[in-house]
Design an enzyme around this catalytic site. Structure first.
Site, short mmCIF file in Angstrom:
data_model
loop_
_atom_site.label_atom_id
_atom_site.label_comp_id
_atom_site.label_asym_id
_atom_site.label_seq_id
_atom_site.Cartn_x
_atom_site.Cartn_y
_atom_site.Cartn_z
N SER A 25 0.80 -1.23 0.00
CA SER A 25 0.00 0.00 0.00
C SER A 25 0.83 1.28 0.00
CB SER A 25 -0.98 0.03 1.17
OG SER A 25 -0.29 0.24 2.39
N TYR A 58 -2.61 0.25 -3.48
CA TYR A 58 -3.87 0.75 -2.93
C TYR A 58 -3.57 1.69 -1.78
CZ TYR A 58 -3.06 -2.78 0.65
OH TYR A 58 -2.49 -3.52 1.65
#
EC number: 4.1.1.11
Length: 123
Positions: A25, A58
């Site tokens: 992430s 993400y």
């Protein structure tokens, strides 16, 4: 027909951390996320202005107004702390909607605070 279009971008933020041992992430200051209309766990594309790397991951929210931009997990290998990056988010829309759509652009100051929020204008 559905088209993939630029939804928003955070332009020229500075990487403040790179955590290789974390599970994937990018951590983004929640104030920047709100300004760019980027949601938790949303897929983003990141371009490192300093080394040309381009990759996807993400988003997870960082503390609001913390100025954090932290690449986590394998993505940490793509950047150095201090690098300037552009964070782009995309969405799908039909062709008619896409003709009039203008993405949100969040311009950052050197310290990752918000300088200006605007929309792309068509040439």
């Amino acid at each position: 027909m559905e088209l993939n279009m630029l939804k928003s971008k955070i332009h020229r933020v500075t990487v403040t951390q790179a955590e290789l041992s974390y599970v994937g992430s990018i951590t983004i200051d929640k104030a920047l996320m709100k300004a760019a209309n980027i949601l938790e766990y949303e897929k983003v594309q990141i371009v490192d202005i300093d080394n040309g790397a381009r990759f996807e991951t993400y988003v997870i929210p960082g503390e609001e107004n913390s100025k954090v931009i932290c690449l986590n997990g394998a993505a940490a290998r793509c950047v150095q702390v201090g690098d300037k990056v552009i964070i782009m988010c995309y969405c799908s829309m039909d062709e008619q909607e896409a003709k009039d759509y203008k993405p949100i652009v969040v311009f950052a100051n050197e310290d990752n605070t918000i300088n200006k929020i605007s929309n792309y204008e068509r040439n």
